[in-house]
Every structure is written in structure tokens, then in C-alpha cells.
Design a protein around this motif. Structure first.
Motif, PDB file in Angstrom:
ATOM      1  N   UNK A 145       0.850  -1.189   0.000  1.00  0.00           N
ATOM      2  CA  UNK A 145       0.000   0.000   0.000  1.00  0.00           C
ATOM      3  C   UNK A 145       0.887   1.241   0.000  1.00  0.00           C
ATOM      4  N   UNK A 146       0.777   2.085  -1.040  1.00  0.00           N
ATOM      5  CA  UNK A 146       1.570   3.309  -1.069  1.00  0.00           C
ATOM      6  C   UNK A 146       1.001   4.359  -0.117  1.00  0.00           C
ATOM      7  N   UNK A 235      -5.095   4.155   1.510  1.00  0.00           N
ATOM      8  CA  UNK A 235      -5.334   3.624   2.855  1.00  0.00           C
ATOM      9  C   UNK A 235      -4.375   4.257   3.852  1.00  0.00           C
ATOM     10  N   UNK A 236      -3.161   4.595   3.382  1.00  0.00           N
ATOM     11  CA  UNK A 236      -2.157   5.258   4.214  1.00  0.00           C
ATOM     12  C   UNK A 236      -2.058   6.705   3.755  1.00  0.00           C
ATOM     13  N   UNK A 237      -2.245   7.624   4.675  1.00  0.00           N
ATOM     14  CA  UNK A 237      -2.216   9.028   4.296  1.00  0.00           C
ATOM     15  C   UNK A 237      -0.822   9.432   3.832  1.00  0.00           C
ATOM     16  N   UNK A 238      -0.710  10.066   2.669  1.00  0.00           N
ATOM     17  CA  UNK A 238       0.613  10.468   2.170  1.00  0.00           C
ATOM     18  C   UNK A 238       1.188  11.635   2.967  1.00  0.00           C
ATOM     19  N   UNK A 239       2.443  11.892   2.721  1.00  0.00           N
ATOM     20  CA  UNK A 239       3.131  12.997   3.390  1.00  0.00           C
ATOM     21  C   UNK A 239       2.378  14.300   3.122  1.00  0.00           C
ATOM     22  N   UNK A 240       1.984  15.016   4.184  1.00  0.00           N
ATOM     23  CA  UNK A 240       1.160  16.230   4.000  1.00  0.00           C
ATOM     24  C   UNK A 240       1.983  17.423   3.523  1.00  0.00           C
ATOM     25  N   UNK A 241       2.136  17.525   2.219  1.00  0.00           N
ATOM     26  CA  UNK A 241       2.932  18.600   1.627  1.00  0.00           C
ATOM     27  C   UNK A 241       2.363  19.984   1.938  1.00  0.00           C
ATOM     28  N   UNK A 242       1.079  20.026   2.255  1.00  0.00           N
ATOM     29  CA  UNK A 242       0.449  21.324   2.522  1.00  0.00           C
ATOM     30  C   UNK A 242       0.902  21.931   3.838  1.00  0.00           C
ATOM     31  N   UNK A 243       1.583  21.158   4.675  1.00  0.00           N
ATOM     32  CA  UNK A 243       2.035  21.650   5.967  1.00  0.00           C
ATOM     33  C   UNK A 243       3.540  21.901   5.965  1.00  0.00           C
ATOM     34  N   UNK A 244       4.011  22.600   4.946  1.00  0.00           N
ATOM     35  CA  UNK A 244       5.417  22.976   4.847  1.00  0.00           C
ATOM     36  C   UNK A 244       5.491  24.495   4.704  1.00  0.00           C
ATOM     37  N   UNK A 245       6.300  25.115   5.573  1.00  0.00           N
ATOM     38  CA  UNK A 245       6.425  26.575   5.557  1.00  0.00           C
ATOM     39  C   UNK A 245       7.883  26.996   5.693  1.00  0.00           C
TER      40      UNK A 245
END
Length: 424
Positions: A145-146, A235-245
Motif C-alpha cells: 500500500x503506497x 489507505x495510508x495518508x501520504x506525506x502532508x505537503x500542505x504543511x510545509x512553511x
């Protein structure tokens, strides 16, 4: 809504998507007629491979749409005509959309398959194993699962029989496992982020020493009429790119604030070297030794974060726009069965009183709003004056709890403006 009349992406289009994700491909050129095919071949050099270019035929070999080892102009012209005739014979004239020309790879490496599909229950599922024309006969493959990390990619590889050949086999050099892992990780990211892909195959994926290259690729997109909300998410949440500052501290130091990654464990060990026992006690409410804090099992649980359950932010110094050491960590852990989460922050001693604690708490609040949480709380020891002041400044209600002998900071996110983060 049922899908109908699926259209394939051509091999050329599919390879362009792979290239965008940093996956090596055998460069492919399109020819609409024999003259264009010859011109391309003379430019890239013989021998070449000619393949059917079509948005209607899924497996080119099934219709005689692949001819290898073409060594001269006459053979290429003959191959072009043969592929066209085969396509019309087995499908239709409209299925022939020209021929793709590629350089013939001389290295006799190991042929693998990389694939992906969308499962109605699990979302994107990834396949890896032995490839080539006998892929359906050997059936040597494994599923995952990716998205994958390097460690998970290694586990996937080692679940196949073909992995035994990667150490070198009958004149074939050992495979660069690091390069292969990198390709699998990038392919897993493609499956996660390109939600409109229904099926994808790289077959063969040729590996030879440090060369990892997609010789052929096939992508079936979802129908344009499908309701995207019906596409099953990973099924596995990907790396949250939106939380990069990228931010600046009060002294002008540039910092990168981002979610933690599994490969951050060495950086986290160095981070803990810069913490005094006072900072450790204020954060963990007990005197944990350095050895306890950097224990592999403990750090792996933190670094291998399930982003659906908790978001751990790390702050790194930016030098010439390149991230360096970690100097601060903020955690937002969700309470199971509730609409709230608890925050905790720890800063290396030499970087305290520079505004980093405020920045991290502000970002955790922003994440709480985006994650649609109802409230956030934090617990502080009575002597932790700095954290109490930061929480108060950021709009938390701070009070002393007699039962626990701790200070509690509470923030009702339902009373905040989701756009500005300010209290309504």
C-alpha cells in the motif's frame, strides 16, 4: 456512475508522467510515417525498437505491435508497415496512431514489473516483481500500500524470488538497490498523488547495475465523467505537503517547518543532544535520560508518524535555502473518538526565546483548523512560564488544574476564523 469507452494514454504520454516523477525512462520519439521514423532512427542511432502508438490497444505485443533490434533504414520501413498491417488486422485502422521509436538497450539486465491499480476498499495498491513477457506465467510479485518509505520498499523487494538475483547472477552485475528503492518510492508517490490513474504498468522495468529504466509503460485513466469523490483515497495518508512553511525567527534566522519523515531519525538524535534536563523535564514531565529519548523503538514511533493520528512538525535551520539541523519539534496528537487534539512543543535551549515556540504553536493551530478539529489543549508544568505566555498570546485559555497540579491551555477552534486563524 459506470465507466465506458476507456481511453489509454500512449506509451509516450505515460513515460512523460513517469519522467515528471523522476523515474528513468527509455526516451521515446513519435513517428507518423516511415520518413519520420527513419529520420528519428538516424538521429538517435541504430539499432532501434519500433512500437505501436495507440490509445485503443492496451497490450501492443498481442497484436504484433513491437519489433526489436531494427538495424537499418530498410528494416525500419518494413517494420513500420508491418506494425500498421498487424494493427488493422487485429483491431482497426483507427487504432493505428503511428509508431514510437526508441534506442535498443544493449544491456541484458533483469526485467521487472511495477504496477498499480485502484482497489475499491484499499485505494491505490502497488505491485512489484518479475517482469517481461512471461510475467503472467511466473507470477512472482508482491503487493504493498503506497506511499512507501525506503525501508518499506526494501521489504517489498525482498518478498519476491527475483530479489535473489539482485546480488549478481551469471554475468549480470549486482543491482544498485539504493537506486531501485528510490524508483519504487517515487512510483508509490505517483500512485498516491495522481488520483485519476486507474491502472498503471511499467513492464519491463530494466535493472542493470546502477541503471533502472522503464522500457515500456501503460496508463489507463479513470473516465472523465467519473465523480472524483467516488475514487477511493489511499489507505495510508501520504506525506502532508500542505504543511510545509518557510519562516524567519526574531533574530532573522530562516527556518523550514515541515512534518516529520521516517528518515529524520538521525537528525532527531542530534536534536536531543541540544536539550537541557530542564527542557526535557518541562516537555516530558519526567527526567528522561538521553539514551531513553533516542532509543530506536521510541524514535521510530515518532518518525514513522501516522498523519491521520498525529502531525509532528520539525523546524530546521535553512542555510543557503538548504535545511540543516532540527532545532524545534511540535506535536499535535488527536484523541481517539474525540474531535480534539493535544499539543506539545520542545525547543533546543540555544534557540529558545527567538519566537520559534510561537511559530510552532501557530502552525499547529492552523493544522487543527484544516483537520477540522473542534479544540486543542496543552499541558504545562507550573514553572514553565515561557510556554504559558506563548499559549496565552495565541488565544488559549490558560488555567491551573488542581487535580493534576498542571496548567491547562485550551483553545476552541470552532470560535476561530478558518481563513485567518483569529478568534471570531
Amino acid at each position: 456512475m459506470k465507466e465506458k469507452n476507456l481511453t489509454l494514454l500512449t506509451e509516450y504520454q505515460s513515460k512523460e508522467i513517469l519522467r515528471f516523477y523522476g523515474i528513468g525512462v527509455n526516451e521515446t520519439f513519435l513517428a507518423k510515417n516511415e520518413q519520420e521514423a527513419v529520420s528519428i532512427a538516424e538521429e538517435i542511432g541504430y539499432p532501434v525498437v519500433a512500437k505501436l502508438n495507440s490509445t485503443k490497444i492496451s497490450h501492443k505485443s498481442d497484436v504484433g505491435g513491437v519489433i526489436l533490434g531494427i538495424s537499418d533504414k530498410a528494416s525500419l520501413e518494413k517494420a513500420f508497415r508491418k506494425i500498421r498491417e498487424n494493427t488493422i488486422k487485429h483491431a482497426s485502422e483507427s487504432a493505428f496512431e503511428g509508431v514510437s521509436i526508441q534506442r535498443m538497450i544493449s544491456e541484458k539486465g533483469i526485467e521487472l514489473i511495477l504496477g498499480g491499480t485502484t482497489d475499491p476498499q484499499f485505494g491505490p495498491v502497488m505491485l512489484f516483481g518479475s517482469g517481461g513477457m512471461f510475467v503472467e506465467i511466473y507470477k512472482d510479485n508482491a503487493l504493498a500500500l503506497p506511499p512507501l518509505t525506503t525501508a518499506l520498499s526494501s521489504i517489498l523487494i525482498n518478498r519476491t524470488k527475483i530479489a535473489k538475483a539482485f546480488h549478481g547472477f551469471r554475468g549480470i552485475p549486482p543491482v544498485d538497490i539504493r537506486k531501485l528503492n528510490e524508483t519504487l518510492v517515487r512510483f508509490s508517490e505517483l500512485l498516491v498523488y495522481e488520483t485519476r490513474i486507474k491502472e498503471i504498468d511499467i513492464n519491463p522495468l530494466l535493472v542493470y547495475g546502477s541503471m533502472v529504466i522503464a522500457l515500456d509503460a501503460r496508463i489507463v485513466p479513470h473516465s472523465f465523467t467519473i465523480d472524483e469523490s467516488t475514487i477511493r483515497p489511499p489507505a495510508i495518508r501520504p506525506y502532508p505537503l500542505e504543511y510545509i512553511w518557510k519562516e524567519r525567527l526574531l533574530d532573522g534566522t530562516s527556518v523550514l517547518i515541515r512534518p516529520i519523515r521516517p528518515e529524520d531519525e538521525p537528525l532527531m538524535i542530534e536534536f536531543h543532544k541540544g536539550l537541557s534536563q530542564e527542557s526535557v523535564y518541562y516537555r516530558y514531565f519526567q527526567n528522561l535520560s538521553f539514551e531513553e529519548r533516542v532509543d530506536h523503538l521510541r524514535l521510530s514511533r515518532i518518525c514513522f508518524s501516522d498523519y491521520n493520528i498525529e502531525i509532528v512538525l520539525v523546524a530546521q535551520i535553512l542555510v543557503a535555502d538548504q535545511p540543516r539541523e532540527i532545532i524545534g519539534v511540535g506535536r499535535l496528537g488527536k484523541y481517539h473518538g474525540f474531535e480534539g487534539a493535544e499539543f506539545a512543543i520542545i525547543i533546543q535551549d540555544q534557540w529558545q526565546h527567538k519566537g520559534l515556540g510561537t511559530l510552532l504553536l501557530r502552525k499547529l493551530k492552523e493544522i487543527g483548523l484544516k483537520e477540522k478539529l473542534a479544540w486543542i489543549i496543552g499541558r504545562m508544568l507550573p514553572l514553565n512560564e515561557s510556554m504559558k505566555k506563548i499559549a496565552d498570546k495565541e488565544g488559549f485559555v490558560v488555567y491551573f488544574d488542581e487535580s493534576s497540579q498542571e496548567y491547562i491551555a485550551e483553545l476552541d477552534l470552532r470560535k476561530m476564523d478558518s481563513r485567518t486563524g483569529a478568534n471570531e
